[in-house]
Design a protein around this motif. Structure first.
Motif, PDB file in Angstrom:
ATOM      1  N   GLU A  47     -10.060 -40.387  10.514  1.00  0.00           N
ATOM      2  CA  GLU A  47      -9.983 -41.228  11.837  1.00  0.00           C
ATOM      3  C   GLU A  47      -8.311 -41.944  11.877  1.00  0.00           C
ATOM      4  O   GLU A  47      -7.621 -41.745  12.908  1.00  0.00           O
ATOM      5  CB  GLU A  47     -10.639 -42.466  12.084  1.00  0.00           C
ATOM      6  N   GLU A  55      -3.614 -38.292  18.279  1.00  0.00           N
ATOM      7  CA  GLU A  55      -4.546 -37.468  18.658  1.00  0.00           C
ATOM      8  C   GLU A  55      -5.606 -38.178  19.685  1.00  0.00           C
ATOM      9  O   GLU A  55      -5.855 -39.066  19.429  1.00  0.00           O
ATOM     10  CB  GLU A  55      -4.971 -36.552  17.714  1.00  0.00           C
ATOM     11  N   THR A  56      -6.460 -37.081  20.298  1.00  0.00           N
ATOM     12  CA  THR A  56      -7.543 -37.748  20.924  1.00  0.00           C
ATOM     13  C   THR A  56      -8.660 -38.123  20.129  1.00  0.00           C
ATOM     14  O   THR A  56      -8.944 -37.031  19.038  1.00  0.00           O
ATOM     15  CB  THR A  56      -7.964 -36.718  21.991  1.00  0.00           C
ATOM     16  N   ILE A  57      -9.158 -38.976  19.971  1.00  0.00           N
ATOM     17  CA  ILE A  57     -10.649 -39.342  19.175  1.00  0.00           C
ATOM     18  C   ILE A  57     -11.683 -39.537  19.797  1.00  0.00           C
ATOM     19  O   ILE A  57     -11.653 -40.235  20.942  1.00  0.00           O
ATOM     20  CB  ILE A  57     -10.231 -40.565  18.462  1.00  0.00           C
ATOM     21  N   ASP A  58     -12.805 -38.993  19.467  1.00  0.00           N
ATOM     22  CA  ASP A  58     -14.062 -39.157  19.840  1.00  0.00           C
ATOM     23  C   ASP A  58     -14.534 -40.479  19.130  1.00  0.00           C
ATOM     24  O   ASP A  58     -15.254 -40.232  18.221  1.00  0.00           O
ATOM     25  CB  ASP A  58     -15.019 -38.033  19.774  1.00  0.00           C
ATOM     26  N   LEU A  59     -14.355 -41.579  19.751  1.00  0.00           N
ATOM     27  CA  LEU A  59     -14.657 -42.904  19.039  1.00  0.00           C
ATOM     28  C   LEU A  59     -16.223 -43.000  18.784  1.00  0.00           C
ATOM     29  O   LEU A  59     -16.690 -43.578  17.625  1.00  0.00           O
ATOM     30  CB  LEU A  59     -14.256 -44.058  19.638  1.00  0.00           C
ATOM     31  N   ALA A  60     -16.953 -42.731  19.490  1.00  0.00           N
ATOM     32  CA  ALA A  60     -18.375 -42.754  19.465  1.00  0.00           C
ATOM     33  C   ALA A  60     -18.834 -41.712  18.283  1.00  0.00           C
ATOM     34  O   ALA A  60     -19.557 -42.018  17.455  1.00  0.00           O
ATOM     35  CB  ALA A  60     -19.430 -42.147  20.537  1.00  0.00           C
ATOM     36  N   GLU A  61     -18.379 -40.626  18.257  1.00  0.00           N
ATOM     37  CA  GLU A  61     -18.671 -39.659  16.894  1.00  0.00           C
ATOM     38  C   GLU A  61     -18.063 -40.323  15.820  1.00  0.00           C
ATOM     39  O   GLU A  61     -18.877 -40.422  14.592  1.00  0.00           O
ATOM     40  CB  GLU A  61     -18.012 -38.349  17.002  1.00  0.00           C
ATOM     41  N   ASN A  63     -17.531 -43.472  14.962  1.00  0.00           N
ATOM     42  CA  ASN A  63     -18.383 -44.542  14.663  1.00  0.00           C
ATOM     43  C   ASN A  63     -19.771 -44.206  14.105  1.00  0.00           C
ATOM     44  O   ASN A  63     -20.147 -44.953  13.133  1.00  0.00           O
ATOM     45  CB  ASN A  63     -18.333 -45.477  16.008  1.00  0.00           C
ATOM     46  N   SER A  64     -20.294 -43.246  14.561  1.00  0.00           N
ATOM     47  CA  SER A  64     -21.474 -42.565  14.315  1.00  0.00           C
ATOM     48  C   SER A  64     -21.416 -42.360  12.815  1.00  0.00           C
ATOM     49  O   SER A  64     -22.197 -42.643  11.917  1.00  0.00           O
ATOM     50  CB  SER A  64     -21.843 -41.418  15.265  1.00  0.00           C
TER      51      SER A  64
END
Length: 148
Positions: A47, A55-61, A63-64
């Protein structure tokens, strides 16, 4: 004993030195703890690097993964605390210190990202308000009752 030097905080010039636990030193009760620490480090480092690289981050992923890692760590620590001796638990301190530094660096990266998002939001808001204005009054002035 083999010494590893970890330098994951080049911005601040911090160097962490810790002696990894040798295979023969690891109590079986600590193995799940060490695995959980390693997984947490990987998620946090990933992260941090994505944030610093823009970069684009999938914050939900992310954080999971962090939540799952923390749950696994807590579960492993609770079990280890019941079965491992105090010296064995104290031997985890260098790895916990290294994880803490990675978390601090991650926190700095998140703060930087949030500041950038806040600034970008302000720029977009200002541009929209300027576009909505007819040249006499700004949209903000109209909302505040300062217009016609």
């Amino acid at each position: 004993m083999n010494m590893d030097v970890v330098n994951d905080n080049e911005e601040h010039g911090a160097v962490i030195e810790h002696a990894p636990l040798e295979a023969e030193q690891i109590e079986p009760a600590l193995e799940p703890v060490l695995f959980a620490i390693k997984r947490l480090e990987e998620v946090v480092e990933r992260e941090t690097q994505l944030l610093l690289d823009g970069e684009t981050i999938d914050l939900a992923e992310i954080n999971s993964h962090k939540s799952r890692g923390l749950r696994d760590f807590n579960k492993a620590m609770n079990k280890a605390a019941k079965t491992a001796g105090i010296p064995a638990l104290k031997s985890l301190q260098p790895m916990l210190d290294a994880l803490r530094q990675k978390l601090d660096r991650n926190c700095d990266a998140i703060k930087l990202h949030l500041r950038a998002v806040t600034e970008l939001t302000g720029l977009i808001r200002d541009a929209l308000e300027t576009q909505e204005a007819d040249g006499t009054y700004t949209a903000q002035q109209m909302r505040n009752g300062q217009g016609a």
